[in-house]
Design an enzyme around this catalytic site. Structure first.
Site, short mmCIF file in Angstrom:
data_model
loop_
_atom_site.label_atom_id
_atom_site.label_comp_id
_atom_site.label_asym_id
_atom_site.label_seq_id
_atom_site.Cartn_x
_atom_site.Cartn_y
_atom_site.Cartn_z
NE ARG A 77 -2.81 2.19 3.00
CZ ARG A 77 -2.88 3.38 4.38
NH1 ARG A 77 -2.54 2.83 5.20
NH2 ARG A 77 -3.49 4.31 3.92
CG HIS A 121 -0.78 9.36 4.07
ND1 HIS A 121 -0.91 7.43 3.86
CD2 HIS A 121 -0.45 9.32 5.19
CE1 HIS A 121 -0.79 7.16 5.51
NE2 HIS A 121 0.16 8.19 6.36
CD GLU A 166 -4.58 6.87 10.65
OE1 GLU A 166 -3.63 8.59 10.84
OE2 GLU A 166 -4.15 6.28 10.74
CE1 TYR A 296 1.04 2.35 13.23
CE2 TYR A 296 -1.20 3.59 13.27
CZ TYR A 296 -0.11 2.63 13.02
OH TYR A 296 0.78 3.01 11.06
C1 FCB Z 1 -0.68 6.66 10.52
C2 FCB Z 1 -0.50 7.10 9.43
C3 FCB Z 1 1.37 7.16 9.43
C4 FCB Z 1 1.86 6.94 9.95
C5 FCB Z 1 1.38 6.08 11.29
C6 FCB Z 1 2.56 5.82 12.75
O1 FCB Z 1 -1.91 7.62 11.82
O2 FCB Z 1 -1.58 6.82 8.78
O3 FCB Z 1 1.68 8.24 8.31
O4 FCB Z 1 2.32 8.43 10.77
O5 FCB Z 1 -0.20 6.46 11.75
#
Ligand code: FCB
Length: 449
Positions: A77, A121, A166, A296
Site C-alpha cells: 500500500r 495521505h 485517516e 495502533y
Molecule cells: C498513522 C499514519 C501513518 C503513520 C502512522 C504511524 O496515523 O497514517 O502515516 O504516521 O500513523
C-alpha cells in the site's frame, strides 16, 4: 507450541505514504504540498526536519520493490502525491509525475506484489490550500477529478483503491490542534474540513464507478479501541461518546447512518456547523467495497461532564511506546470485533498496524527490535481471534515497510520493519522483518518462538 493459521488467500503486506518516503520534493515538476510548506516553517517539526529527501524512494523505488520481494510481501500500500501528478491540484497534469507511479506499479506487478493505492495521505497541493483547502467545498470536486485521473491512468493495473487516509487526523490535527499541516487552529474550519473530506471520498467513489474500471474502493479511518476505565454505567456511556466523536463521526456517514447527533450538537454549540448541502449525505454513503482499518492502540475512557464532549481519556495503565501509545496488542482484535458488529460485517483490510521501536543497530550491525516482534505477534493473535469469530478480514498491511518521516516527530520515530540509515540511505532489515517473512511464508503466527 501453538500455531495460528490464517484463512487461505489472506494477504500480507506493508504500507507507506508518499510524503513520508519519496523525497524528491521539487523534482520533475512536482508542485508543493501543504506538508512542504508546513515542514519548511521553523518550529513545526522536531529538529527542523522535513520530507525533502526522506527515504529517497523516488529514486530508489526499484531497490525498495526488490526488498519487498525478498521479504515475501504479497501486497503493498502506497499513496500518490497529488501535487506530483497535478502540481496545483487542479488543471495542468504532470506527465513526469504520473510516469513515476506507472513505473512503480509495473515494478510491483513484475514481482507479483499487488498494489493498493491511497489517493490522499495528507499532502494537499498547496495550490488548493491557497484557495481555502479543505474548508473550501470545491476541494472535494477537485479531489473527484484527480481520483478520476488516477483511475484512468493506473486503473488498468491497480484494482485496490483507498480514497482517504485517516480523515480524522488530517482534519482535526490539521485544522483544530494545528500539530499537522496546514497548521490551522479553528474549529469552524475543522468542521468544514471534516464534511468536505467525506464529500471528497464520496466523489471519488462515484468517479471510480463511472470509470468502469474493475476493482475495489474503500476508505481508511484511524481507530482506537475504546475501553471503559471502570464498570460504572456512566463510564460505558462515556465510551459510546468517544466512539461517536471518533469512530462514528467518519464511519457513520460512509455507512449511510449520517453524523452522530451528539457530534452535530457539539459542533453547532461551538458555532461550527457541518456545511451539509442537499444530496451530500447520499453522495458520502455511496457503497464501498471494503473498509480500511488503521489501528495502533487502545484508550481507556472516563466520563468528564465538565467537558463539552462529555468524556476524556483516562491515565494509561499499560507500558507506553515511544509515541505515547499504550502497548495494547489486544486492541486490534477488539476493534475489529466492534466495527464488524457495528456496521454489518463489512469486508476489512487492516491498512495499517504497527509498532514504534527505536532500536538502533547493535555492535554486529543487527537490529534486534524484539518489542516490535512481541507486540506485532500480539496484534496478530487478536486479529486471528476476531476472524475466527466471523470478522471478514482479508489482508493485513504492516506500518511500515521502512523507517520514514514520521510527520511532526521527524525521523526520530522508527516504525519500519527495515531500518533506514538516513545518512547513507542504506536499508537494513530488522529482526522483525525476518519474523514477518516467516509469518507470510506460513500464513500464520506461532504463539511463541
Ligand atoms: C498513522 C499514519 C501513518 C503513520 C502512522 C504511524 O496515523 O497514517 O502515516 O504516521 O500513523
Amino acid at each position: 507450541m501453538t500455531f495460528l493459521q490464517f484463512p487461505g488467500g489472506f494477504q500480507w503486506g506493508a504500507a507507506t505514504a508518499a510524503y513520508q518516503i519519496e523525497g524528491a520534493y521539487n523534482e520533475d515538476d512536482r508542485g508543493l504540498s501543504i506538508w512542504d510548506t508546513f515542514s519548511h516553517q521553523p518550529g513545526t517539526i522536531e529538529r527542523g526536519e522535513n520530507g525533502d529527501v526522506a527515504c529517497d524512494h523516488y529514486h530508489r523505488y526499484r531497490d525498495d520493490v526488490e526488498l519487498m520481494a525478498q521479504l515475501g510481501l504479497q501486497t503493498y500500500r502506497f499513496s500518490v502525491s497529488w501535487s506530483r501528478v497535478q502540481p496545483w491540484g487542479y488543471g495542468a497534469i504532470n506527465e513526469k509525475g504520473l510516469a513515476f507511479y506507472d513505473r512503480l506499479v509495473d515494478a510491483l506487478l513484475e514481482k507479483n506484489i499487488q498494489p493498493a493505492v491511497t489517493l490522499y495521505h495528507w499532502d494537499l497541493p498547496q495550490g488548493l490550500q491557497d484557495l481555502g483547502g479543505w474548508a473550501n467545498r470545491d476541494t472535494a470536486e477537485r479531489f473527484g477529478e484527480y481520483a478520476a485521473l488516477m483511475f484512468e491512468r493506473l486503473g488498468d493495473r491497480v484494482t485496490r483503491w483507498i480514497t482517504l487516509n485517516e480523515p480524522i487526523v488530517f482534519t482535526l490535527m490539521g485544522h483544530l490542534t494545528g500539530r499537522m499541516a496546514p497548521g490551522i487552529r479553528d474549529i469552524r474550519i475543522a468542521a468544514r474540513a471534516i464534511h468536505h473530506a467525506l464529500l471528497a471520498h464520496g466523489r471519488a467513489v462515484a468517479a471510480f464507478r463511472a470509470s468502469g474500471r474493475a476493482g475495489e474502493i474503500g476508505i481508511t479511518n484511524a481507530n482506537t479501541s475504546y475501553e471503559p476505565a471502570d464498570d460504572r454505567p456512566e463510564t460505558q456511556q462515556a465510551v459510546e461518546l468517544a466512539r461517536d466523536f471518533d469512530s462514528r463521526l467518519f464511519h457513520g456517514p460512509v455507512f449511510g447512518r449520517g453524523y452522530p447527533g451528539s457530534v452535530l450538537r457539539y459542533y453547532e454549540s461551538k458555532g461550527a456547523p457541518f456545511p451539509i448541502e442537499d444530496g451530500d449525505m447520499e453522495a458520502i454513503a455511496a457503497p464501498i467495497d471494503f473498509l480500511g482499518v488503521n489501528l495502533y492502540s487502545r484508550a481507556r475512557i472516563e466520563p468528564a461532564p465538565e467537558r463539552g464532549v462529555g468524556y476524556r481519556t483516562a491515565a494509561p495503565t499499560l507500558p507506553l511506546l515511544p509515541m505515547g501509545y499504550e502497548a495494547a496488542p489486544h486492541a486490534l482484535g477488539d476493534f475489529v470485533r466492534w466495527v464488524s458488529k457495528e456496521y454489518g460485517n463489512p469486508r476489512i483490510y487492516i491498512t495499517e498496524n504497527g509498532v514504534c521501536d527505536n532500536t538502533e543497530p547493535g555492535p554486529d550491525g543487527a537490529i534486534d527490535d524484539h518489542v516490535r516482534i512481541d507486540l506485532l505477534r500480539g496484534f496478530l493473535v487478536g486479529l486471528h481471534g476476531a476472524i475466527e469469530e466471523g470478522a471478514d478480514v482479508r489482508a493485513y498491511y504492516q506500518w511500515s515497510l521502512l523507517d520514514n518521516f514520521e510527520w511532526a516527530y521527524g525521523y526520530r520515530m522508527r516504525f519500519g520493519m527495515v531500518y533506514t540509515d538516513f545518512e547513507t540511505q542504506a536499508r537494513i532489515p530488522k529482526r522483525s522483518a525476518a519474523w514477518y517473512s516467516e509469518v507470510i511464508r506460513r500464513n500464520g503466527v506461532e504463539l511463541i518462538d
